[in-house]
Design a protein around this motif. Structure first.
Motif, PDB file in Angstrom:
ATOM      1  N   ASP A   6       0.824  -1.216   0.000  1.00 25.92           N
ATOM      2  CA  ASP A   6       0.000   0.000   0.000  1.00 25.92           C
ATOM      3  C   ASP A   6       0.853   1.260   0.000  1.00 25.92           C
ATOM      4  OD1 ASP A   6      -2.277  -1.579   0.040  1.00 25.92           O
ATOM      5  OD2 ASP A   6      -2.687  -1.253   2.172  1.00 25.92           O
ATOM      6  N   GLU A   7       1.929   1.268   0.785  1.00 27.57           N
ATOM      7  CA  GLU A   7       2.805   2.447   0.851  1.00 27.57           C
ATOM      8  C   GLU A   7       3.496   2.689  -0.482  1.00 27.57           C
ATOM      9  OE1 GLU A   7       4.697   5.827   2.385  1.00 27.57           O
ATOM     10  OE2 GLU A   7       2.910   4.723   3.020  1.00 27.57           O
ATOM     11  N   ARG A  62       0.935   4.079  -2.937  1.00 22.29           N
ATOM     12  CA  ARG A  62       0.643   5.482  -2.642  1.00 22.29           C
ATOM     13  C   ARG A  62       1.736   6.393  -3.189  1.00 22.29           C
ATOM     14  NH1 ARG A  62       1.940   9.292   0.816  1.00 22.29           N
ATOM     15  NH2 ARG A  62       3.415   8.042   1.990  1.00 22.29           N
ATOM     16  N   GLN A  98       1.749   6.638  -7.064  1.00 21.74           N
ATOM     17  CA  GLN A  98       0.690   7.500  -7.584  1.00 21.74           C
ATOM     18  C   GLN A  98       0.998   8.984  -7.376  1.00 21.74           C
ATOM     19  OE1 GLN A  98      -1.665   6.473  -9.644  1.00 21.74           O
ATOM     20  NE2 GLN A  98      -0.647   4.507  -9.399  1.00 21.74           N
ATOM     21  N   GLN A  99       1.938   9.301  -6.493  1.00 19.12           N
ATOM     22  CA  GLN A  99       2.346  10.687  -6.270  1.00 19.12           C
ATOM     23  C   GLN A  99       3.426  11.141  -7.249  1.00 19.12           C
ATOM     24  OE1 GLN A  99       3.477  10.697  -2.124  1.00 19.12           O
ATOM     25  NE2 GLN A  99       1.406  11.210  -1.471  1.00 19.12           N
TER      26      GLN A  99
END
Length: 90
Positions: free
Chosen positions: A13-14, A17, A20-21
């Protein structure tokens, strides 16, 4: 500085995230499938896991940089996978 430990799903998940940034990925609307982290013996930089991606379509360097930053910050601890998440962080 000691690394924080996370389970497979939390690391996945990290990394997702952070990917996607990445500006170019966000601007292109690209969807990158983030694989489960794979454990390995601790390497020379003190990392104990990695990820192998397929079909990064020109984003390989940016994705590798994001993954390596997470690898520098967190250790994989598979025993944490079945533990309930702490809503207050570490």
């Amino acid at each position: 500085m000691a690394k924080r430990e996370r389970g497979r799903r939390a690391l996945q998940d990290e990394v997702s995230r952070r990917i996607q940034q990445i500006d170019e990925i966000g601007e292109d609307g690209a969807k990158i499938r983030v694989p489960s982290p794979q454990p390995h013996p601790r390497d020379a930089r003190g990392r104990n896991w990695d990820m192998d991606f397929d079909n990064l379509h020109g984003y390989a360097a940016s994705v590798r940089a994001a993954v390596d930053k997470v690898r520098d910050e967190f250790d994989l601890n598979e025993a944490l996978e079945n533990r309930a998440p702490n809503p207050f962080g570490d």
